[in-house]
Design an enzyme around this catalytic site. Structure first.
Site, PDB file in Angstrom:
ATOM      1  N   GLN A   1       9.001  61.074  46.866  1.00 39.02           N
ATOM      2  CA  GLN A   1      10.005  60.109  47.181  1.00 39.02           C
ATOM      3  C   GLN A   1      10.002  59.184  48.188  1.00 39.02           C
ATOM      4  OE1 GLN A   1      13.184  60.018  45.479  1.00 39.02           O
ATOM      5  NE2 GLN A   1      12.371  61.597  43.742  1.00 39.02           N
ATOM      6  N   SER A   2       8.669  58.794  48.315  1.00 42.69           N
ATOM      7  CA  SER A   2       8.634  57.727  49.033  1.00 42.69           C
ATOM      8  C   SER A   2       9.579  56.348  49.168  1.00 42.69           C
ATOM      9  CB  SER A   2       7.084  57.368  48.975  1.00 42.69           C
ATOM     10  OG  SER A   2       6.850  56.144  49.791  1.00 42.69           O
TER      11      SER A   2
END
Ligand SMILES: *Cc1c(COP(=O)(O)O)cnc(C)c1O
Length: 334
Positions: free
Chosen positions: A76-77
């Site tokens: 989920q960067s």
């Protein structure tokens, strides 16, 4: 002499507003005023702090005539999402090396990565951590074998080039402080890959803001971030020239508010997110900004920031990180 600012792309919607949180400040009962630098408003989908760093890093990639960008981060960067969007905008190929387990259907940042056409390789955490450099090199090599040229951006775009993003943001803060006629003694940010922290620390000295930086860790410990910031600043000097002011550069690092680990949050973090949304219309995220904001509120009560005065919180974005935590957030709605 302070190094000349290198060429950058104009990607961020900036200057971003500096806003006073009136109700939150009044509720403290300590006389402090909390201001928020709204770097969650640097764009729409491409919002947050990473875009400030990408202005410099992607300028370098284009100068090096690269047609492909390779970068890495958690599944989920925010950094990978911002990179994927900017690559699509600039007509570059984007390859993302992500850490985590498969998610179906994709949510939050990962969904946006996919929509923007990024090529995604996902690795389990242990393998990723042990082999990241080799994976990135291998992909770069594969590109060159196809006759392409790939630029590798390290985690969070935190390196000697990327820290320009928040050095440059301090010029904006100087103007904000002048316009609002304030002289804050403290600036607070979340720190994850260290580049925002390193850039702010240098910029505070370069633009003589007269404030002390406090960086709230969301992973790793105090020593890690001391070493990481020093490394990024050393790389910056090696590239752009030695600046004697770096002797005065400092940041206080606090690692007491990480909670159960990176991207994992306790219930008080979800409660704070819901509270700030309701009372200020300010959306914090469970991975970075809510932990840093929580830490700031606690440390205000403990006296770290003295008695009264203005404090500036850098809202580094992360909105899309809310969605994968929707089940936890739903529990705070009743
Ligand atoms: C990446 C990120 C941070 C941390 O910034 P670093 O420069 O990586 O230390 C803080 N907040 C958000 C929302 C981020 O995405």
């Amino acid at each position: 002499m302070f190094p000349a600012t290198p060429e950058r792309l104009r990607l961020a919607v900036a200057p971003t507003p500096l806003q006073l949180l009136q109700r939150t400040s009044q509720g403290l009962g300590t006389g402090h005023r909390i201001w928020v630098k709204r770097d969650d408003l640097t764009g729409c989908a491409a919002s947050g702090n990473k875009i400030r760093k990408l202005e410099f890093v992607l300028a370098e990639a284009l100068q090096q005539q690269c047609d492909t960008v390779i970068t890495c981060g958690g599944i989920q960067s925010n950094h990978c999402r911002a990179t994927a969007i900017m690559c699509a905008q600039l007509g570059l190929r984007c390859q993302l090396v992500l850490r985590g387990e498969p998610e179906a259907p994709a949510d939050g940042n990962l969904l946006l990565d996919q929509l923007c056409g990024a090529e995604i390789s996902l690795y389990p955490a242990a393998y990723y951590t042990a082999n990241l450099d080799a994976i990135l090199r291998e992909k770069q090599l594969a590109c060159s074998e196809e006759g392409r040229r790939a630029w590798i951006i390290p985690t969070g775009a935190s390196d000697g080039i990327g820290i320009w993003g928040y050095i440059n943001a301090c010029r904006e803060l100087r103007d904000d402080f002048r316009d609002h006629e304030i002289a804050p003694r403290h600036i607070v940010c979340a720190t994850g890959s260290g580049g925002t922290q390193a850039g702010l620390a240098v910029g505070i000295e370069a633009f003589e803001l007269g404030a002390q930086l406090t960086a709230m860790a969301v992973c790793d410990d105090v020593q890690y971030f001391q070493v990481k910031a020093a490394k990024d600043i050393a790389a910056w000097q090696a590239r752009y020239g030695v600046w004697r002011g770096t002797e005065r550069v400092s940041s206080d690092i606090v690692d007491a508010y990480i909670g159960p680990g990176y991207a994992k949050a306790d219930r008080h973090i979800y409660k704070l997110i819901a509270h700030m949304a309701r009372t200020e219309g300010l959306l914090l995220d469970p991975v970075y900004t809510a932990k840093a904001f929580y830490g700031m509120l606690e440390e205000i009560q403990r006296g770290r920031f003295g008695e009264g005065g203005d404090i500036v919180f850098i809202h580094t974005g992360g909105l899309f990180g809310l969605y994968p935590h929707k089940a936890h957030l739903a529990r705070e709605l009743t």
